[in-house]
Enzyme design. Structure first.
Site, PDB file in Angstrom:
ATOM      1  CB  ILE A 186      -1.049   0.012   1.153  1.00  0.00           C
ATOM      2  CG1 ILE A 186      -0.387   0.087   2.532  1.00  0.00           C
ATOM      3  CG2 ILE A 186      -1.974  -1.187   1.043  1.00  0.00           C
ATOM      4  CD1 ILE A 186      -1.383   0.429   3.644  1.00  0.00           C
ATOM      5  CB  SER A 246      -6.763   1.335  16.728  1.00  0.00           C
ATOM      6  OG  SER A 246      -6.512   1.164  18.099  1.00  0.00           O
ATOM      7  CE1 TYR A 291      -1.378   1.372  14.953  1.00  0.00           C
ATOM      8  CE2 TYR A 291      -2.631   1.894  16.936  1.00  0.00           C
ATOM      9  CZ  TYR A 291      -2.420   1.099  15.822  1.00  0.00           C
ATOM     10  OH  TYR A 291      -3.269   0.036  15.579  1.00  0.00           O
ATOM     11  N   GLY A 292      -1.734   6.788  17.177  1.00  0.00           N
ATOM     12  CA  GLY A 292      -3.070   7.282  17.512  1.00  0.00           C
ATOM     13  C   GLY A 292      -3.559   8.318  16.510  1.00  0.00           C
ATOM     14  CE  LYS A 326      -4.379   1.724  12.711  1.00  0.00           C
ATOM     15  NZ  LYS A 326      -4.689   0.933  11.511  1.00  0.00           N
TER      16      LYS A 326
HETATM   17  P1  NAP Z   1       0.684  -7.291  12.239  1.00  0.00           P
HETATM   18  O1  NAP Z   1       0.620  -8.689  12.722  1.00  0.00           O
HETATM   19  O2  NAP Z   1       1.921  -6.493  12.436  1.00  0.00           O
HETATM   20  O3  NAP Z   1       0.300  -7.290  10.696  1.00  0.00           O
HETATM   21  C1  NAP Z   1       0.317  -6.122   9.941  1.00  0.00           C
HETATM   22  C2  NAP Z   1       0.100  -6.476   8.497  1.00  0.00           C
HETATM   23  O4  NAP Z   1       0.134  -5.267   7.724  1.00  0.00           O
HETATM   24  C3  NAP Z   1       1.196  -7.398   7.938  1.00  0.00           C
HETATM   25  O5  NAP Z   1       0.637  -8.281   7.016  1.00  0.00           O
HETATM   26  C4  NAP Z   1       2.102  -6.403   7.248  1.00  0.00           C
HETATM   27  O6  NAP Z   1       2.884  -6.977   6.212  1.00  0.00           O
HETATM   28  C5  NAP Z   1       1.049  -5.473   6.664  1.00  0.00           C
HETATM   29  N1  NAP Z   1       1.639  -4.240   6.149  1.00  0.00           N
HETATM   30  C6  NAP Z   1       2.344  -3.292   6.790  1.00  0.00           C
HETATM   31  N2  NAP Z   1       2.716  -2.336   5.934  1.00  0.00           N
HETATM   32  C7  NAP Z   1       2.232  -2.698   4.704  1.00  0.00           C
HETATM   33  C8  NAP Z   1       2.294  -2.145   3.409  1.00  0.00           C
HETATM   34  N3  NAP Z   1       2.966  -1.022   3.167  1.00  0.00           N
HETATM   35  N4  NAP Z   1       1.660  -2.776   2.410  1.00  0.00           N
HETATM   36  C9  NAP Z   1       0.985  -3.921   2.625  1.00  0.00           C
HETATM   37  N5  NAP Z   1       0.920  -4.522   3.814  1.00  0.00           N
HETATM   38  C10 NAP Z   1       1.550  -3.918   4.846  1.00  0.00           C
HETATM   39  O7  NAP Z   1      -0.460  -6.391  12.884  1.00  0.00           O
HETATM   40  P2  NAP Z   1      -1.986  -6.725  13.268  1.00  0.00           P
HETATM   41  O8  NAP Z   1      -2.073  -6.626  14.730  1.00  0.00           O
HETATM   42  O9  NAP Z   1      -2.484  -7.923  12.567  1.00  0.00           O
HETATM   43  O10 NAP Z   1      -2.683  -5.419  12.681  1.00  0.00           O
HETATM   44  C11 NAP Z   1      -3.593  -5.410  11.605  1.00  0.00           C
HETATM   45  C12 NAP Z   1      -4.374  -4.106  11.664  1.00  0.00           C
HETATM   46  O11 NAP Z   1      -5.118  -4.041  12.892  1.00  0.00           O
HETATM   47  C13 NAP Z   1      -3.481  -2.856  11.649  1.00  0.00           C
HETATM   48  O12 NAP Z   1      -4.070  -1.855  10.854  1.00  0.00           O
HETATM   49  C14 NAP Z   1      -3.459  -2.446  13.114  1.00  0.00           C
HETATM   50  O13 NAP Z   1      -3.182  -1.072  13.265  1.00  0.00           O
HETATM   51  C15 NAP Z   1      -4.866  -2.807  13.542  1.00  0.00           C
HETATM   52  N6  NAP Z   1      -5.046  -2.998  14.980  1.00  0.00           N
HETATM   53  C16 NAP Z   1      -4.409  -3.999  15.640  1.00  0.00           C
HETATM   54  C17 NAP Z   1      -4.639  -4.162  17.010  1.00  0.00           C
HETATM   55  C18 NAP Z   1      -3.992  -5.285  17.796  1.00  0.00           C
HETATM   56  O14 NAP Z   1      -4.220  -5.364  19.021  1.00  0.00           O
HETATM   57  N7  NAP Z   1      -3.220  -6.163  17.179  1.00  0.00           N
HETATM   58  C19 NAP Z   1      -5.498  -3.295  17.698  1.00  0.00           C
HETATM   59  C20 NAP Z   1      -6.135  -2.279  16.982  1.00  0.00           C
HETATM   60  C21 NAP Z   1      -5.909  -2.152  15.621  1.00  0.00           C
HETATM   61  P3  NAP Z   1       4.414  -7.501   6.461  1.00  0.00           P
HETATM   62  O15 NAP Z   1       4.307  -8.853   7.091  1.00  0.00           O
HETATM   63  O16 NAP Z   1       4.976  -7.496   5.091  1.00  0.00           O
HETATM   64  O17 NAP Z   1       5.061  -6.496   7.381  1.00  0.00           O
END
Ligand code: NAP
Length: 275
Positions: free
Chosen positions: A62, A138, A192-193, A196
């Site tokens: 992205i 988030s 980050y905040g 989002k």
């Molecule tokens: P994660 O395990 O770190 O996964 C993040 C994903 O985003 C990975 O697949 C990563 O790919 C991908 N990504 C990052 N930059 C990218 C780019 N430029 N193009 C395409 N893909 C990219 O995190 P997660 O916890 O699953 O988070 C997923 C979403 O949920 C995020 O938007 C995060 O902010 C949101 N969120 C998470 C939580 C939580 O508690 N985990 C809470 C609230 C919101 P790579 O493997 O290549 O890095």
């Protein structure tokens, strides 16, 4: 009728992979796991195959406009449009990361706000009538909003904020962070905040635009929080599994035909939250 298609960004691991898994089980059509790295993406597709699930793959970084436009062209050519888009890809610096705040601000806003917006700019015209668009934001977006200056809060909550004004406000945060002046500018100390908060606000702006410009198409667009989820981003202490984190995004992606709400909302645990 043409084959329906769902697209998930950042699908190779974490919540994105769990969203793809759930869609493979529940979405009546083709499900695309996209990721920026082809190897990591194909490995994730194979892991789903070993669970008896069939996901398709397309490369999508992205942060790379060429990658976004190539993917958009692919879906237009192969399917004539897109039925479900889940903007899940995102980044977060760890709390202990020593990277200067100004750099964290620029990097985080680039992926979580600007790149997510680029995705929407290029994919919204492809979303078919009855489509569903989900932006994975988030709870921190709301917490951050509440800690902004009253002036900023008023703008982020207003019904008349435009996309251009929002983009300018996000840029103002980055510029002020670079000068070490973001606190005086009314921003809390969280890149980050802020990113989002921008994404949730953008979701509301785009939903209002859809209602105005495509009132009869029944497209529903929302932002959501998956909860605190055990992933590489949030760490092992989080209470929810990735599959549990996928529940609300998938609920929004599969809102039944004819549903009129939620639309333009911030949703958590399948409930509309105050903004
Ligand atoms: P994660 O395990 O770190 O996964 C993040 C994903 O985003 C990975 O697949 C990563 O790919 C991908 N990504 C990052 N930059 C990218 C780019 N430029 N193009 C395409 N893909 C990219 O995190 P997660 O916890 O699953 O988070 C997923 C979403 O949920 C995020 O938007 C995060 O902010 C949101 N969120 C998470 C939580 C939580 O508690 N985990 C809470 C609230 C919101 P790579 O493997 O290549 O890095």
């Amino acid at each position: 009728m043409s084959t329906r298609v769902a697209v998930v960004t950042g699908g190779n691991k974490g919540i994105g992979l769990a969203i793809v898994r759930a869609l493979c089980k529940q979405f009546p059509g083709d499900v695309y796991l996209t990721s920026r790295d082809v190897g990591r993406g194909q490995e994730a597709v194979e892991s789903l195959t070993s669970e008896g699930l069939k996901a398709l793959f397309h490369q999508l970084d992205i942060n790379d406009l060429n990658s976004i436009t190539a993917a958009a062209a692919f879906f237009k050519e192969k399917y004539g449009g897109v039925d479900v888009l889940i903007n899940n890809a995102g980044i977060a610096f760890k709390a202990a990361d020593p990277t200067p705040f100004a750099v964290q601000a620029e990097e985080t806003l680039k992926t979580n706000f600007t790149a997510a917006r680029d995705m929407l700019t290029h994919f919204m015209p492809l979303i078919r009538a009855g489509g569903r668009v989900v932006n994975v934001s988030s709870f921190i977006s709301r917490h951050t909003l509440n800690n902004c200056s009253p002036e900023l809060q008023q703008r982020f909550r207003s019904e008349d904020i435009t996309e251009d004004e929002l983009v300018a406000l996000m840029q103002k945060f980055v510029d002020e962070a670079k000068r070490g002046e973001h606190k005086q500018g009314g921003w809390p100390e969280t890149a980050y905040g802020v990113s989002k908060t921008g994404l949730t606000t953008l979701s509301m702006i785009l939903a209002r635009r859809l209602s105005k410009e495509r009132p009869n198409d029944g497209i529903l667009l929302n932002a959501c929080c998956p909860g605190w989820v055990r992933t590489d981003m949030a760490g092992p202490k989080a209470p929810k599994s990735p599959d549990e984190g996928a529940i609300t995004p998938v609920y929004l992606a599969l809102l039944p035909p004819g549903a009129t709400e939620p639309h333009g909302k911030f949703v958590s645990d399948k409930e509309v939250q105050p903004w």
